[in-house]
Design a protein around this motif. Structure first.
Motif, PDB file in Angstrom:
ATOM      1  N   TYR A  58     -10.284 -14.093  -9.334  1.00 51.14           N
ATOM      2  CA  TYR A  58     -10.271 -13.335  -8.070  1.00 51.14           C
ATOM      3  C   TYR A  58      -9.341 -12.253  -8.255  1.00 51.14           C
ATOM      4  N   GLN A  59      -8.778 -12.220  -9.521  1.00 53.33           N
ATOM      5  CA  GLN A  59      -7.671 -11.210  -9.686  1.00 53.33           C
ATOM      6  C   GLN A  59      -8.316  -9.980 -10.317  1.00 53.33           C
ATOM      7  N   PRO A  60      -8.460  -8.752  -9.837  1.00 57.37           N
ATOM      8  CA  PRO A  60      -9.053  -7.510 -10.442  1.00 57.37           C
ATOM      9  C   PRO A  60      -8.121  -7.191 -11.389  1.00 57.37           C
ATOM     10  N   TYR A  61      -8.850  -6.202 -12.197  1.00 62.95           N
ATOM     11  CA  TYR A  61      -8.025  -5.498 -13.262  1.00 62.95           C
ATOM     12  C   TYR A  61      -7.571  -4.101 -12.457  1.00 62.95           C
ATOM     13  N   PRO A  62      -6.416  -3.573 -12.553  1.00 59.60           N
ATOM     14  CA  PRO A  62      -6.127  -2.407 -11.783  1.00 59.60           C
ATOM     15  C   PRO A  62      -6.524  -1.142 -12.457  1.00 59.60           C
ATOM     16  N   VAL A  63      -7.241  -0.275 -11.704  1.00 62.17           N
ATOM     17  CA  VAL A  63      -8.195   0.730 -12.291  1.00 62.17           C
ATOM     18  C   VAL A  63      -7.581   2.038 -11.543  1.00 62.17           C
ATOM     19  N   ARG A  64      -7.669   3.095 -12.249  1.00 63.86           N
ATOM     20  CA  ARG A  64      -7.328   4.557 -11.439  1.00 63.86           C
ATOM     21  C   ARG A  64      -8.722   5.236 -11.402  1.00 63.86           C
ATOM     22  N   LEU A 110       0.852  -1.120   0.084  1.00 60.99           N
ATOM     23  CA  LEU A 110      -0.061  -0.122   0.176  1.00 60.99           C
ATOM     24  C   LEU A 110       0.895   1.286   0.111  1.00 60.99           C
ATOM     25  N   ASP A 111       2.079   1.290  -0.186  1.00 66.94           N
ATOM     26  CA  ASP A 111       3.141   2.339  -0.061  1.00 66.94           C
ATOM     27  C   ASP A 111       3.138   2.771  -1.367  1.00 66.94           C
ATOM     28  N   GLU A 112       2.594   4.065  -1.643  1.00 64.28           N
ATOM     29  CA  GLU A 112       2.380   4.785  -2.846  1.00 64.28           C
ATOM     30  C   GLU A 112       3.727   5.249  -3.504  1.00 64.28           C
ATOM     31  N   HIS A 113       4.867   5.046  -2.614  1.00 66.06           N
ATOM     32  CA  HIS A 113       6.180   5.261  -3.235  1.00 66.06           C
ATOM     33  C   HIS A 113       6.598   4.049  -3.933  1.00 66.06           C
ATOM     34  N   LYS A 114       5.921   2.926  -3.728  1.00 67.52           N
ATOM     35  CA  LYS A 114       6.738   1.895  -4.269  1.00 67.52           C
ATOM     36  C   LYS A 114       5.698   1.535  -5.698  1.00 67.52           C
ATOM     37  N   GLU A 115       6.454   0.785  -6.586  1.00 66.15           N
ATOM     38  CA  GLU A 115       5.889   0.321  -8.058  1.00 66.15           C
ATOM     39  C   GLU A 115       4.889  -0.580  -7.470  1.00 66.15           C
ATOM     40  N   ASP A 116       3.767  -0.706  -8.414  1.00 64.46           N
ATOM     41  CA  ASP A 116       2.845  -1.636  -8.429  1.00 64.46           C
ATOM     42  C   ASP A 116       2.066  -1.625  -6.982  1.00 64.46           C
ATOM     43  N   HIS A 117       2.050  -0.348  -6.493  1.00 62.53           N
ATOM     44  CA  HIS A 117       1.166  -0.384  -5.204  1.00 62.53           C
ATOM     45  C   HIS A 117      -0.147  -0.570  -5.388  1.00 62.53           C
ATOM     46  N   HIS A 118      -1.145  -1.136  -4.588  1.00 60.47           N
ATOM     47  CA  HIS A 118      -2.371  -1.458  -4.740  1.00 60.47           C
ATOM     48  C   HIS A 118      -2.588  -2.384  -5.832  1.00 60.47           C
ATOM     49  N   VAL A 119      -1.725  -3.026  -6.210  1.00 57.19           N
ATOM     50  CA  VAL A 119      -2.145  -4.188  -7.325  1.00 57.19           C
ATOM     51  C   VAL A 119      -2.210  -5.464  -6.718  1.00 57.19           C
ATOM     52  N   LEU A 120      -2.788  -6.080  -6.812  1.00 58.18           N
ATOM     53  CA  LEU A 120      -2.844  -7.541  -6.040  1.00 58.18           C
ATOM     54  C   LEU A 120      -1.815  -8.556  -6.870  1.00 58.18           C
ATOM     55  N   HIS A 121      -1.160  -9.364  -6.227  1.00 59.46           N
ATOM     56  CA  HIS A 121      -0.062 -10.253  -6.933  1.00 59.46           C
ATOM     57  C   HIS A 121      -0.446 -11.674  -6.266  1.00 59.46           C
ATOM     58  N   GLU A 132     -17.036  -6.444  -9.014  1.00 64.15           N
ATOM     59  CA  GLU A 132     -16.586  -6.390  -7.539  1.00 64.15           C
ATOM     60  C   GLU A 132     -15.668  -5.137  -7.743  1.00 64.15           C
ATOM     61  N   LEU A 133     -15.997  -4.228  -7.057  1.00 63.32           N
ATOM     62  CA  LEU A 133     -14.929  -2.987  -6.600  1.00 63.32           C
ATOM     63  C   LEU A 133     -13.972  -3.518  -5.690  1.00 63.32           C
ATOM     64  N   SER A 134     -12.736  -3.667  -5.732  1.00 63.02           N
ATOM     65  CA  SER A 134     -11.946  -4.054  -5.137  1.00 63.02           C
ATOM     66  C   SER A 134     -10.761  -3.030  -4.491  1.00 63.02           C
ATOM     67  N   ILE A 135     -10.803  -3.213  -3.283  1.00 60.34           N
ATOM     68  CA  ILE A 135      -9.821  -2.356  -2.516  1.00 60.34           C
ATOM     69  C   ILE A 135      -8.752  -2.998  -1.714  1.00 60.34           C
ATOM     70  N   PRO A 136      -7.538  -2.931  -2.091  1.00 58.72           N
ATOM     71  CA  PRO A 136      -6.664  -3.848  -1.175  1.00 58.72           C
ATOM     72  C   PRO A 136      -6.446  -3.385  -0.007  1.00 58.72           C
ATOM     73  N   GLY A 137      -6.419  -3.982   0.926  1.00 58.07           N
ATOM     74  CA  GLY A 137      -6.518  -3.720   2.451  1.00 58.07           C
ATOM     75  C   GLY A 137      -7.915  -3.435   3.202  1.00 58.07           C
TER      76      GLY A 137
END
Lengths: 315, 349, 283
Positions: C7-13, B72-83, C51-56
């Motif tokens: 279960y893998q979302p498309y990343p969006v802004r 969740l660190d916005e300074h890191k690449e790929d933040h908020h993307v699920l791996h 499904e709107l997905s918010i990590p955390g």
């Protein structure tokens, strides 16, 4: 305990016939000979289903929380103390209840019953403190005292505290010598050993919440484990979350637990979580001279304020 | 396909050999009972078990399983993307699984492997499993697997069936995967005719020991709504304390919850076993709860197992008769009794 | 072998956030896919959800408000009610999150070809109906459908969604808009005043085999609108509804959204009333 069964049936029939209660909550024969099933009967004809024996491990006070009808309820010593606590905590009114008190000589530990039968158990009977365990082609007699459920061995109140009618003659209370020996043993452990002890104790927990749901005290509309804003504890089987759940629940039950043993009887993984609540009971006895549910007048120390409270913990 | 024999005294050695090729999962003693799980480094599957309280479901669907990691660190690449969490797809040998528990895994697969969606977490585990079954030579009094389309000696969903004959295990190799495991473990071939005869005799004896069962022909014929609205549910569910014991003990229950957990700026999305008995299972965020009364949730569970699944998949009930729920339920809710009540129901027209 | 992961979302802004209602409880989020390819994969039809997905935080199942004819973005209108929706409401344009979908079935567009359509919506259930109307009104699609009548109401004008678009549609002659509010103290309110069931009774076309009703709204609105439709002659096969239920996986596996043997996330959320009559009312 057959005399109890007969008497409970008679009382139930009278109550229902005369319309003095809307329902009688008791136990009936289970599909397994070493269990009993809580049941609610509403008609006189159903009263012959009721039984009482050494397999009645559940605490029936769990089934009256916030009911609005008039209830005849079978209550052993510990159950009756929970009814008192329920009344004090406004979960049920005294005048809604017709308490069929059962002077109790204890429940048989389910696992010890099973250990005493090679094949499957087919029948369990009890006469004069002797339990007969029948299985395929075998019959074994054991002294009930030898297979008593753990909490029953340190029972402080076998006879009901409140009742409208007793289903049998009162029995002699136990003379306990070292009531909290189990708690003392853990208290004496050095910190690391104690920590390992609890890690091992809860290793098999699956967060099924059978302990919580069998407990009459656990009636919160939303349990802390189900809150999301904020979320207090994780829902997985992570050992820290598992222990958090058990420790916190024990604290919520502190000063209210009657050591009825329903939690341990319910647990599918045989976890002995009563160590935690028994510690809280011992603390209440030592600090406040408090035993819960003994009468309708005394409020528990943890929800009462008095200017004379010692409060040495904040000095 | 051949038949093998291994002396019990050589079992541990054979498992050590098999471990060169497979990761082992099997029954492990815990206190006075057994649980089924993936074994650590030198663990040996303990086939001397009676009371298996946690079923082999844990191998294909662990109770808590991480699905993704994220930062969740916005300074890191790929933040908020699920791996996706990486997975070790070394072949797994599920050793000592009862035939009816293997059938249960096939039932789970119906849920997780569909035309529209495939659950990668279930399937990547399932696809690397070899199922080395253990016949149930002494079915417990609560076992009713014969009336559930399986049985204590059923070979259908196994790669090998082992049978405990006292000093040895004899085994019927049923598939190529079973063959491969036999080779990896160094099992020796034995005379098939003699082994088959022994197994047949023990099978007859074990099956005769099962005297309890369920019937569901009328449940199948009846209308879903009629059963749902039947008047007996509140009585059946009175004792039920709505814990998760039955759902977690059950090898065919598949409901799960998805949770995000965060520590600092790092988090995981995981899934955990869930129970339809829970108060929050169906509760909307608004507070509206379509199954707000406990008996409605109890009813939903039995309707799912004995009716909805039956109608949807046309392949029997969602129960393999293992009997765990019966022996573990704290208040003796007995699925056999419930099934009978449903099957005997005659709605008044 | 890597298996596709539902279960893998498309990343969006988040590209834009618009507060729709004066109580600030409803916001429309416009999302842009971080990977342009994902927009093609997110190939949806009106009526579906995601499904709107918010990590955390978690995920929420929300009906898609944008129409498939609108390119370059997707829109969702979200009501603030719980943990995840509250967090979403606190997010800002530029924030990254995820979308999984499209999920569920859509309104039965195949069946609806060449038919007259009566759309009835209440409150914030109008989102997938916006998607439907915008799709049908698009020049590419309009002549594939017959008459379009819409009854949409909220408690007061400040609680109507997409008011600018509603007003624009009201002036068109290829759609009959009936905007209503339960009450208003605006003396210049140009549209209807009255509950949705009453307005439906006044303006809805009589039923025939070529007319279908799509109805989305709060339970109380549905309860009083259904008898109106029945009186007008609509058969239960011709009444189409979209359900909500608690969801987690959205792909028919976690089990919880079931009504009988139907899963609202996969066999629904769109059902005809005839289908719903056969299921337990657990939604």
């Amino acid at each position: 305990m057959n005399q109890y069964t007969e008497r409970i049936r008679e009382i139930a029939k009278t109550l229902l016939r005369e319309g003095r209660v809307d329902v009688v909550i008791g136990f009936r024969k289970a599909s397994l000979p070493y269990m009993a099933e809580p049941v609610a009967i509403t008609r006189e004809a159903e009263a012959d289903q009721l039984i009482f024996d050494c397999n009645c491990r559940m605490n029936l006070a769990n089934y009256v929380t916030e009911r609005t009808d008039n209830i005849g309820i079978v209550a052993k010593g510990c159950d009756s103390r929970n009814l008192v606590n329920h009344i004090i905590e406004n979960k049920i009114a005294r005048d809604q209840l017709y308490v069929i008190g059962v002077p109790c000589t204890g429940m048989a530990d389910k696992n010890m019953l099973l250990e005493n039968a090679e094949g499957g158990i087919t029948e369990i009977t009890e006469t004069d403190g002797q339990v007969t365990i029948k299985s395929e082609g075998e019959e074994k007699q054991v002294a009930k005292a030898d297979i008593l459920q753990a909490n029953c061995r340190t029972c402080i109140r076998r006879n009901p505290v409140i009742y409208d009618e007793l289903a049998g003659d009162e029995v002699a209370e136990l003379e306990l010598t070292d009531r909290f020996a189990d708690v003392d043993e853990i208290d004496a452990m050095p910190p690391e050993e104690k920590s390992t002890f609890f890690d091992n104790l809860f290793a098999a927990c699956t967060r099924c919440y059978a302990c919580r749901n069998a407990c009459p005290l656990c009636y919160c509309p939303t349990c802390f484990v189900d809150e999301s804003r904020p979320q207090w504890v994780g829902k997985s089987v992570d050992p820290v979350d598992v222990k958090t759940y058990h420790f916190l629940r024990a604290f919520h039950d502190a000063g209210r637990c009657t050591d009825c043993g329903a939690c341990e009887a319910a647990c599918p993984m045989d976890i002995k979580m009563r160590y935690l609540t028994r510690k809280t009971i011992k603390t209440c006895v030592d600090r406040y001279g408090w035993e819960v549910g003994m009468n309708l007048e005394d409020r528990p120390p943890l929800d009462t304020y008095s200017p004379e409270d010692p409060d040495e913990f904040i000095r | 396909m051949k038949t093998i024999k291994i002396k019990k005294s050589e079992w541990a050695g054979a498992m050590d050999k098999a471990r060169n090729t497979y990761r082992l999962a099997g029954p492990v003693k815990h206190q006075d009972y057994h649980v089924f799980r993936e074994l650590e480094a030198a663990g040996i599957p303990d086939l001397e078990y009676g009371d298996l309280r946690i079923s082999p479901k844990t191998v294909v669907m662990p109770q808590s399983e991480p699905m993704f990691t994220f930062n969740l660190d916005e300074h890191k690449e790929d933040h908020h993307v699920l791996h996706e969490v990486p997975f070790d797809d070394t072949p797994r040998a599920v050793v000592g699984i009862r035939p009816y528990d293997a059938r249960a895994i096939q039932i789970l697969k119906k849920n997780f492997d569909t035309d529209d969606y495939q659950d990668p977490y279930f399937l990547r585990r399932y696809n690397c499993c070899t199922f080395i079954g253990l016949a149930d030579t002494d079915p417990s009094p609560t076992n009713f697997s014969l009336s559930c389309g399986t049985g204590p000696f059923d070979e259908t969903d196994l790669d090998m069936l082992l049978v405990d004959t006292g000093d040895d295990y004899i085994g019927k190799v049923l598939t190529d995967k079973g063959e491969a495991f036999a080779a990896a473990a160094g099992f020796k071939e034995t005379d098939a005719a003699e082994a088959d005869a022994t197994i047949a005799e023990m099978k007859t004896k074990a099956e005769a020991q099962i005297t309890t069962g369920v019937e569901y022909d009328n449940i199948a014929a009846m209308d879903e709504l009629t059963l749902h609205q039947a008047p007996f549910w509140e009585e059946i569910a009175f004792a039920c304390i709505n814990c998760g014991t039955c759902t977690f003990a059950c090898p065919t229950c598949w409901c799960f919850d998805i949770q995000d957990e965060v520590e600092g700026k790092h988090g995981i999305r995981m899934r955990n076993w869930d129970t339809c008995m829970s108060e929050v299972y169906s509760r909307h965020a608004s507070g509206h709860d379509p199954r707000g009364k406990p008996f409605q949730r109890t009813r939903n569970r039995f309707m799912h197992k004995l009716k909805y699944f039956l109608d949807k998949y046309n392949d029997g009930i969602m129960c393999v008769g293992c009997g765990r729920c019966i022996s573990q339920c704290p208040v003796n809710i007995d699925i056999r009794t419930v099934c009978k009540t449903m099957n005997d129901y005659q709605p008044e027209n | 072998m890597t298996l596709p992961n539902p279960y893998q979302p498309y990343p969006v802004r988040i590209d834009n956030i618009k507060t729709e209602t004066e109580d600030r409880l409803l916001k429309t989020f416009t999302f842009v896919f971080l990977n342009p390819d994902d927009e093609d994969k997110f190939n949806y039809q009106a009526g579906q959800f995601a499904e709107l997905s918010i990590p955390g935080q978690g995920e929420i199942p929300i009906g898609i408000a944008s129409s498939p004819t609108e390119k370059g973005f997707v829109k969702f209108t979200v009501f603030r009610t719980g943990k995840v929706t509250s967090f979403l409401h606190s997010m800002e344009a530029g924030d990254i999150m995820g979308i999984r979908g499209p999920l569920g079935n859509c309104y039965p567009w195949e069946t609806l070809q060449g038919k007259n359509i009566l759309i009835i919506g209440g409150g914030f259930a109008f989102t997938t109906l916006r998607s439907s109307i915008k799709m049908m009104l698009d020049p590419v699609n309009r002549d594939r459908f017959g008459n379009i009548d819409v009854v949409y109401g909220a408690r007061n004008p400040g609680l109507l969604l997409y008011l600018d678009e509603l007003k624009e549609w009201e002036t068109r002659d290829d759609i009959n808009m009936h905007i209503t509010v339960d009450g208003t103290d605006d003396p210049d309110w140009p549209y209807h005043t009255g509950f949705v069931p009453k307005i439906t009774e006044d303006v809805a076309p009589e039923a025939d085999k070529d007319t279908y009703a799509i109805i989305c709204g709060p339970p109380v609105m549905i309860k009083f609108t259904l008898p109106v439709l029945e009186n007008l002659g609509y058969s239960h096969d011709n009444i189409i509804m979209s359900l909500e239920n608690r969801m987690k996986c959205g792909v028919g596996m976690c089990g919880r959204c079931n009504i009988g043997k139907e899963l609202v996330c996969k066999d629904g959320p769109v059902f005809t009333l005839a289908e719903l009559n056969e299921t337990p009312r657990e939604y």
